[in-house]
Design a protein around this motif. Structure first.
Motif, PDB file in Angstrom:
ATOM      1  N   LYS A 129      -7.672  -1.168  -7.224  1.00 22.97           N
ATOM      2  CA  LYS A 129      -8.126  -0.050  -6.386  1.00 22.97           C
ATOM      3  C   LYS A 129      -7.083   1.054  -6.238  1.00 22.97           C
ATOM      4  O   LYS A 129      -7.448   2.204  -5.960  1.00 22.97           O
ATOM      5  CB  LYS A 129      -8.536  -0.558  -5.005  1.00 22.97           C
ATOM      6  CG  LYS A 129      -7.384  -1.142  -4.188  1.00 22.97           C
ATOM      7  CD  LYS A 129      -7.871  -1.588  -2.823  1.00 22.97           C
ATOM      8  CE  LYS A 129      -6.722  -2.132  -1.983  1.00 22.97           C
ATOM      9  NZ  LYS A 129      -7.184  -2.578  -0.655  1.00 22.97           N
ATOM     10  N   ASP A 130      -5.786   0.755  -6.382  1.00 28.11           N
ATOM     11  CA  ASP A 130      -4.776   1.799  -6.210  1.00 28.11           C
ATOM     12  C   ASP A 130      -4.410   2.476  -7.514  1.00 28.11           C
ATOM     13  O   ASP A 130      -3.476   3.270  -7.565  1.00 28.11           O
ATOM     14  CB  ASP A 130      -3.514   1.238  -5.540  1.00 28.11           C
ATOM     15  CG  ASP A 130      -2.915   0.079  -6.317  1.00 28.11           C
ATOM     16  OD1 ASP A 130      -3.619  -0.467  -7.184  1.00 28.11           O
ATOM     17  OD2 ASP A 130      -1.751  -0.267  -6.056  1.00 28.11           O
ATOM     18  N   SER A 182       0.533   3.319  -9.783  1.00 28.64           N
ATOM     19  CA  SER A 182       0.188   2.573  -8.579  1.00 28.64           C
ATOM     20  C   SER A 182       1.446   2.178  -7.827  1.00 28.64           C
ATOM     21  O   SER A 182       2.556   2.124  -8.373  1.00 28.64           O
ATOM     22  CB  SER A 182      -0.625   1.327  -8.944  1.00 28.64           C
ATOM     23  OG  SER A 182       0.177   0.414  -9.676  1.00 28.64           O
ATOM     24  N   GLU A 183       1.286   1.875  -6.558  1.00 24.92           N
ATOM     25  CA  GLU A 183       2.429   1.599  -5.692  1.00 24.92           C
ATOM     26  C   GLU A 183       3.197   0.362  -6.142  1.00 24.92           C
ATOM     27  O   GLU A 183       4.415   0.298  -6.028  1.00 24.92           O
ATOM     28  CB  GLU A 183       1.949   1.422  -4.249  1.00 24.92           C
ATOM     29  CG  GLU A 183       3.067   1.279  -3.236  1.00 24.92           C
ATOM     30  CD  GLU A 183       3.995   2.483  -3.228  1.00 24.92           C
ATOM     31  OE1 GLU A 183       5.212   2.292  -3.075  1.00 24.92           O
ATOM     32  OE2 GLU A 183       3.492   3.611  -3.373  1.00 24.92           O
ATOM     33  N   PRO A 206       0.821  -1.221   0.000  1.00 28.78           N
ATOM     34  CA  PRO A 206       0.000   0.000   0.000  1.00 28.78           C
ATOM     35  C   PRO A 206       0.843   1.254   0.000  1.00 28.78           C
ATOM     36  O   PRO A 206       2.050   1.222   0.124  1.00 28.78           O
ATOM     37  CB  PRO A 206      -0.801  -0.132   1.303  1.00 28.78           C
ATOM     38  CG  PRO A 206       0.029  -1.020   2.170  1.00 28.78           C
ATOM     39  CD  PRO A 206       0.767  -1.942   1.248  1.00 28.78           C
ATOM     40  N   ARG A 207       0.125   2.382  -0.115  1.00 29.32           N
ATOM     41  CA  ARG A 207       0.799   3.657  -0.255  1.00 29.32           C
ATOM     42  C   ARG A 207       1.377   4.117   1.079  1.00 29.32           C
ATOM     43  O   ARG A 207       0.876   3.780   2.138  1.00 29.32           O
ATOM     44  CB  ARG A 207      -0.187   4.714  -0.758  1.00 29.32           C
ATOM     45  CG  ARG A 207      -0.761   4.353  -2.095  1.00 29.32           C
ATOM     46  CD  ARG A 207      -1.762   5.374  -2.520  1.00 29.32           C
ATOM     47  NE  ARG A 207      -2.317   5.022  -3.818  1.00 29.32           N
ATOM     48  CZ  ARG A 207      -3.249   5.714  -4.422  1.00 29.32           C
ATOM     49  NH1 ARG A 207      -3.715   6.789  -3.868  1.00 29.32           N
ATOM     50  NH2 ARG A 207      -3.700   5.345  -5.584  1.00 29.32           N
TER      51      ARG A 207
END
Length: 870
Positions: free
Chosen positions: A485-486, A524-525, A21-22
């Motif tokens: 989603k990211d 994205s990450e 995640p970020r």
């Protein structure tokens, strides 16, 4: 290259099995020291206000046709997604010093350079760039609950069904919605220093922009590569390996020769400081009296005062240095794309079903013919996307096309080798399963698609295309999109319930959507972590193997000049010198809509070509406008003014975006105005409060666009400073562009007091207009070929009339002067010329009126035209 690509694919697959995640957002603060010329941020971070989208194309929103697959029952929505959550102020973290990119005198080349932060780069390196997401949080994500008969909701994915909204400021909606804003989408803005046309592909008739592309990555290639410049490498304790490039260039100015320093500062973070600084704007204590200019050490001390310079060493002269830097900077630039295409028959929905369709049906063939051209793989010399072009081991043919500057090779499931009695069809899946973007083509009667049916760690975006009435004159398509989603939202957006007729315009939409999908995925990450690791290896190799023993403070190119024994120079650069820079100067402000709304902490960047607002919390552009479209501004800098120091910037048809600063930074507003005066054709707006005459008339007339077309002599409006040709942008405090003709008339008749904000005409008395090109952007969604041809003919007629006017004035008058010396004859000819011009103007106005009427009709309301305005 193929071997490396396959290894990279395998590495991506291994890496993507983990969630990454970020990172938490680090708060940014500004040095309160005024001599440092940095910013101080007094504002809290707020959520973005969403605004309705503007149509990106040529669509027609209709109800679902009869005979469509009935909409399945929706699964229950997760509690966290059932309702729109109210925006909450993010946690305010302890203040941290700002990196050198915030120095006011530095002119940024592109958007990502404005976001460069030295402290953030060091923090991300210490924390590994991201925080591990809690397993419980990952399990709670059940998707967005948004589904229909094309697409079902899926955990960890976000669906786009049409009607989605772009967040941002200045999203203009004119009266009746006939005109849409001519701004580029915010996510399409990259390079700021140069005209956008010099950095993007020729769009032709396409009305779609390429988004999320780091076009500023060409900076090194354009201004440094194969040119005289210096490079320095080092291993910094906080930042890790770093690389810096310098170049001094001479520019002609009105006061004589002027020197500009171009600088690139690279860390392992993907944000790079790219830009320039004028020699005159650097504090004079750092200047030389010799022609060699300012030393790299002095420049870095001014621009990046927190950087440890002791680790830097002059790079070697090996050709590999410049080639590696070029490859490093253009790491994220790729104009070759591979896109998977899966074929879903009626009653199918699973991955095995789609991979086991041995051959294509007529509807799928029709779609492929629209999408691209079938090419023979054996002997193919263009982009091949890992397909075999020697032995036909990956099939005999494939689908290939070009869009703008991009090459696209499609991995079509039915064109890849089919293996009997093999449900997995690995020869097909090895290609499509490694494509980031996949188009899923559904025949009528196909079951709704869900990413749950796909067993792949690499497919992150699915574009579902369902055909209706295939192989007929009435063929049309419906579209839905799902993304991890990211991955941020990407364009072109489309209205809810849109039907896309089979046309080249739909092809352009689909190709732009696929390219933008992959560009957005790289934000994205997961992709960023891979790109960061590759970047780190490049920089480490340069810092360890391609440096000399020469430190930066003893460079032979720009030796240090001892200031001992010399008179003390002023510690400031030439005041206002940076205002003449081509790149973007930056101010910390709060941005808001003209008609109110929450204030967003932003960074205002004003270059010689563009005005942008970057929201500091999301780090995304929320407003952009070309400088040539800025028509005026209204500044309030007086102490004690209601709302504090503020600036309204008017652009295009009179829309406005508003920025505010604290009382202590009122000088910033004055600096922004000085910058706008230099880079735009706008001027300060005026407030006029004309009184009505004895019969209740305001004493002036204005056109639909807001131009004052007639002004009664010696009336109150004229005595109050109103001029013919002025542009009204606000009427009784309301934006004129948002008012209908009836609302304007009512306010002029019944308002207790008429108060207007006007943009005065230019020095020649001509109205201030915005600039855009005359071109038909896309064919209509629902017009016949005859109707579209008539519109094209009308546009051609307008061009011919305008060209005739130009020829009459520019060519005929000189010929008359040369051939007819008799004064009386000359006057007669000039009079005839004037009458002819009047006739041509009337014909032009008539033709334009016909076009406007045709375009305003329901049958053609989706077509868009752009006009050249002086």
């Amino acid at each position: 290259m193929d071997k490396c690509t396959m290894q990279s694919d395998d590495l991506f697959i291994r890496k993507f099995r983990r969630q990454s995640p970020r990172p938490n957002l680090a708060a940014v603060s500004f040095d309160p020291n005024p001599n440092a010329m940095r910013f101080k941020d007094p504002f809290l971070l707020l959520g973005l206000q969403e605004t309705p989208p503007e149509p990106d194309g040529f669509f027609r929103a209709l109800s679902a046709p009869a005979g469509d697959t009935p909409k399945p029952a929706k699964p229950p929505k997760p509690e966290s997604l059932g309702k729109k959550a109210k925006p909450t102020s993010p946690q305010i973290l302890p203040e941290q010093p700002v990196g050198g990119g915030w120095v006011r005198n530095f002119a940024h080349y592109d958007v990502q350079s404005i976001l460069f932060d030295l402290t953030e780069a060091a923090t991300n390196r210490d924390t590994g760039g991201s925080n591990v997401e809690e397993p419980e949080q990952a399990l709670l994500d059940e998707g967005d609950g948004n589904d229909n008969d094309l697409l079902l909701s899926c955990p960890h994915f976000r669906n786009e069904m049409g009607g989605e909204e772009r967040a941002g400021l200045g999203m203009a909606r004119g009266a009746g919605g006939r005109w849409r804003s001519l701004q580029s989408p915010n996510d399409a803005v990259s390079v700021l220093e140069e005209p956008r046309e010099s950095h993007i592909q020729q769009q032709g008739k396409s009305n779609y922009f390429i988004e999320h592309a780091d076009l500023g990555a060409r900076y090194y290639h354009k201004y440094f590569y194969m040119k005289d410049h210096q490079n320095f490498f080092g291993m910094d304790e906080r930042l890790g390996p770093v690389a810096i490039s310098f170049r001094r260039e001479e520019k002609e100015a009105s006061s004589g020769a002027q020197y500009n320093y171009r600088i690139i500062f690279r860390t392992t973070e993907l944000k790079t400081l790219r830009g320039s600084i004028l020699e005159e704007s650097v504090p004079s204590a750092a200047r030389h009296t010799t022609p060699r200019g300012i030393s790299p050490k002095r420049l870095l001390e001014f621009i990046l005062p927190d950087l440890n310079l002791h680790c830097l060493r002059l790079a070697s002269t090996s050709p590999k240095v410049r080639d590696t830097l070029l490859k490093l900077d253009e790491q994220g630039l790729n104009f070759q794309r591979k896109v998977g295409v899966m074929y879903c028959r009626a009653g199918q929905s699973t991955e095995e079903d789609m991979y086991n369709n041995e051959s294509a049906g007529p509807a799928f063939d029709e779609f492929l013919d629209l999408l691209g051209e079938r090419v023979r793989l054996k002997g193919w010399e263009k982009y091949r996307a890992q397909l075999d072009t020697k032995t036909d081991s990956t099939g005999t043919h494939s689908l290939y096309t070009r869009y703008q500057d991009y090459e696209i090779m499609f991995h079509v499931s039915t064109m890849l080798p089919y293996t009997a009695n093999n449900r997995q069809q690995l020869l097909r899946k090895r290609h499509i399963g490694n494509d980031i973007v996949t188009i899923v083509f559904q025949e009528p009667g196909a079951l709704p698609f869900t990413p749950k049916a796909i067993r792949s760690h690499f497919q992150h975006v699915f574009i579902i295309v369902q055909v209706h009435e295939p192989c007929t004159e009435n063929t049309y398509y419906r579209v839905a999109v799902t993304r991890s989603k990211d991955i941020p939202l990407f364009g072109p957006l489309f209205p809810k319930g849109a039907r896309f007729p089979r046309s080249l315009a739909f092809r352009d939409f689909l190709l732009a959507k696929a390219i933008n999908a992959e560009n957005a995925a790289e934000k994205s990450e997961k992709f960023r972590s891979m790109a960061t690791r590759t970047r780190q290896e490049y920089l480490k190799d340069l810092a360890e193997n391609y440096v000399t023993t020469t430190p930066i403070d003893s460079s032979t190119k720009f030796p240090l000049l001892s200031l001992g024994g010399k008179r003390k120079d002023k510690l400031k650069g030439a005041k206002g010198a940076e205002l003449h820079s081509a790149g973007a100067l930056v101010w910390a402000v709060c941005g808001t809509q003209e008609n109110g709304g929450p204030k967003l902490p932003c960074l205002l960047g004003v270059s010689a070509e563009s005005v942008v607002l970057i929201e500091r919390y999301t780090k995304r552009v929320v407003f952009n406008c070309s400088c040539r479209d800025v028509i005026g501004w209204k500044a309030v800098t007086e102490a004690g003014a209601k709302g504090g120091p503020c600036l309204d910037i008017f652009y295009e048809r009179g829309e406005a975006v508003s920025i505010t600063v604290p009382e202590s930074q009122a000088e910033d507003i004055k600096e922004v105005v000085q910058r706008l005066e230099l880079v735009t054709r706008g001027c300060e707006a005026r407030e006029v409060t004309p009184l009505r005459d004895s019969v209740g008339q305001p004493g002036f007339l204005m056109s639909e666009e807001g131009f004052v077309t007639d002004l009664q002599r010696f009336c109150y409006a004229e005595s109050d400073g109103l001029q013919k040709g002025a542009r009204v942008v606000r009427l009784c405090g309301q934006p004129l562009v948002h008012l209908s003709q009836e609302e304007r008339s009512r306010l002029l008749r019944t308002a207790p007091k008429i108060h207007i904000t006007v943009i005065p005409p230019d020095e020649n008395g001509k109205p201030r207009r915005y600039f855009f090109n005359l071109s038909v952007l896309s064919e209509t969604a629902d017009s016949s070929e005859e109707e579209w041809q008539s519109i094209s003919d009308l546009a051609t007629a307008c061009r011919s009339i305008l060209e005739a006017l130009s020829r009459e004035v520019v060519l005929c008058v000189p010929l008359l002067r040369q051939e007819k010396e008799d004064k009386a004859v000359l006057q007669a000819e000039v009079q005839s010329l004037r009458q002819n011009n009047q006739r041509l103007q009337e014909e032009s106005q008539t033709t334009v009126a016909r076009m406007t009427q045709m375009l305003a009709s329901p049958a053609n309301k989706a077509s868009h035209l752009k006009w050249i305005c002086p």
